[in-house]
Write a protein that holds these residues in place. Structure first.
Motif, PDB file in Angstrom:
ATOM      1  N   ARG A  56      -0.723  -1.974  -6.530  1.00 19.28           N
ATOM      2  CA  ARG A  56      -2.076  -2.526  -6.437  1.00 19.28           C
ATOM      3  C   ARG A  56      -2.107  -4.032  -6.679  1.00 19.28           C
ATOM      4  O   ARG A  56      -2.926  -4.733  -6.089  1.00 19.28           O
ATOM      5  CB  ARG A  56      -3.005  -1.807  -7.405  1.00 19.28           C
ATOM      6  CG  ARG A  56      -3.319  -0.394  -6.960  1.00 19.28           C
ATOM      7  CD  ARG A  56      -4.268   0.268  -7.932  1.00 19.28           C
ATOM      8  NE  ARG A  56      -4.574   1.609  -7.523  1.00 19.28           N
ATOM      9  CZ  ARG A  56      -5.754   1.976  -7.025  1.00 19.28           C
ATOM     10  NH1 ARG A  56      -6.718   1.106  -6.892  1.00 19.28           N
ATOM     11  NH2 ARG A  56      -5.959   3.219  -6.688  1.00 19.28           N
ATOM     12  N   ARG A  65      -8.901  -3.967  -6.265  1.00 21.44           N
ATOM     13  CA  ARG A  65      -7.516  -3.512  -6.445  1.00 21.44           C
ATOM     14  C   ARG A  65      -6.908  -4.121  -7.703  1.00 21.44           C
ATOM     15  O   ARG A  65      -6.225  -3.451  -8.454  1.00 21.44           O
ATOM     16  CB  ARG A  65      -6.654  -3.866  -5.237  1.00 21.44           C
ATOM     17  CG  ARG A  65      -6.995  -3.126  -3.987  1.00 21.44           C
ATOM     18  CD  ARG A  65      -6.723  -1.632  -4.142  1.00 21.44           C
ATOM     19  NE  ARG A  65      -6.950  -0.938  -2.908  1.00 21.44           N
ATOM     20  CZ  ARG A  65      -8.075  -0.309  -2.581  1.00 21.44           C
ATOM     21  NH1 ARG A  65      -9.091  -0.302  -3.414  1.00 21.44           N
ATOM     22  NH2 ARG A  65      -8.202   0.301  -1.432  1.00 21.44           N
ATOM     23  N   ARG A  78       0.828  -1.212   0.000  1.00 22.27           N
ATOM     24  CA  ARG A  78       0.000   0.000   0.000  1.00 22.27           C
ATOM     25  C   ARG A  78       0.856   1.253   0.000  1.00 22.27           C
ATOM     26  O   ARG A  78       0.560   2.211  -0.710  1.00 22.27           O
ATOM     27  CB  ARG A  78      -0.963  -0.008   1.186  1.00 22.27           C
ATOM     28  CG  ARG A  78      -2.134  -0.926   0.964  1.00 22.27           C
ATOM     29  CD  ARG A  78      -3.128  -0.891   2.096  1.00 22.27           C
ATOM     30  NE  ARG A  78      -4.340  -1.604   1.709  1.00 22.27           N
ATOM     31  CZ  ARG A  78      -5.201  -2.091   2.563  1.00 22.27           C
ATOM     32  NH1 ARG A  78      -5.020  -1.950   3.864  1.00 22.27           N
ATOM     33  NH2 ARG A  78      -6.279  -2.733   2.126  1.00 22.27           N
ATOM     34  N   GLU A  90      -0.938  -5.639  -3.547  1.00 20.62           N
ATOM     35  CA  GLU A  90      -2.013  -5.465  -2.572  1.00 20.62           C
ATOM     36  C   GLU A  90      -3.141  -6.465  -2.832  1.00 20.62           C
ATOM     37  O   GLU A  90      -3.642  -7.108  -1.900  1.00 20.62           O
ATOM     38  CB  GLU A  90      -2.539  -4.032  -2.653  1.00 20.62           C
ATOM     39  CG  GLU A  90      -3.553  -3.688  -1.603  1.00 20.62           C
ATOM     40  CD  GLU A  90      -4.056  -2.259  -1.702  1.00 20.62           C
ATOM     41  OE1 GLU A  90      -5.063  -1.974  -1.027  1.00 20.62           O
ATOM     42  OE2 GLU A  90      -3.483  -1.438  -2.445  1.00 20.62           O
TER      43      GLU A  90
END
Length: 186
Positions: free
Chosen positions: A63, A96, A58, A66
């Protein structure tokens, strides 16, 4: 493989990435370590490295990292019986992953796209299991189909027919569980 050997490998990998100041490598090492503990059923231990990986991904705005980490946290929370947390993690993983964009040359973009689709397919599959645990079999079946479609797309794109076999095995296991539930009710 040997758990102790794998654990030592990940600890060494983490140390080297820290010394080099490689935050992405450090996050991946935490993710790999968390996955190792998750696969061993060491859920309490798995949560810390997965949470650390998530924090770093993060911070970096990664992304895809994540999304992958959230997917594994979703698996962890489902295994611990925390279905609401599992659902939140998996739905966030899917969001995400959808907005993770590739950078670099075409080959890298292609590899990134396949990796993103694999994470998406796995998140859909895990989400289908959560819906199944909730007893929402219709939603579980629909979500499983999304996983199957994504995996089929990957298999056809890269010519990976083992992936197609994996799809069929997962789907068969799902429908056997559904049939068993029907029989149990009779």
């Amino acid at each position: 493989g040997d758990f102790a050997q794998a654990k030592n490998h990940f600890e060494e990998k983490l140390r080297l990435h820290r010394e080099a100041g490689d935050r992405r490598g450090e996050a991946r090492a935490y993710l790999d370590s968390g996955r190792l503990y998750l696969n061993q059923g060491e859920w309490e231990i798995a949560e810390e490295p997965l949470s650390l990986a998530l924090t770093i991904f993060r911070e970096m705005g990664d992304r895809l990292g994540e999304a992958e980490t959230l997917m594994h946290l979703g698996i962890l929370h489902r295994q611990k019986g925390n279905l609401d947390e599992a659902m939140d993690d998996l739905l966030t993983s899917l969001r995400r992953g959808r907005y993770a964009g590739p950078a670099g040359r075409e080959k890298e973009k292609f590899r990134f796209g396949i990796t993103n689709k694999r994470i998406t397919a796995e998140a859909f599959y895990q989400l289908a299991l959560v819906y199944e645990d909730y007893g929402n079999y219709k939603k579980a079946k629909t979500t499983l189909h999304k996983s199957e479609t994504t995996l089929t797309d990957i298999a056809v794109t890269v010519g990976d027919f083992w992936e197609l076999a994996k799809i069929n095995n997962r789907s068969a296991a799902f429908y056997v569980r559904m049939a068993q539930r029907v029989l149990d009710k009779e």
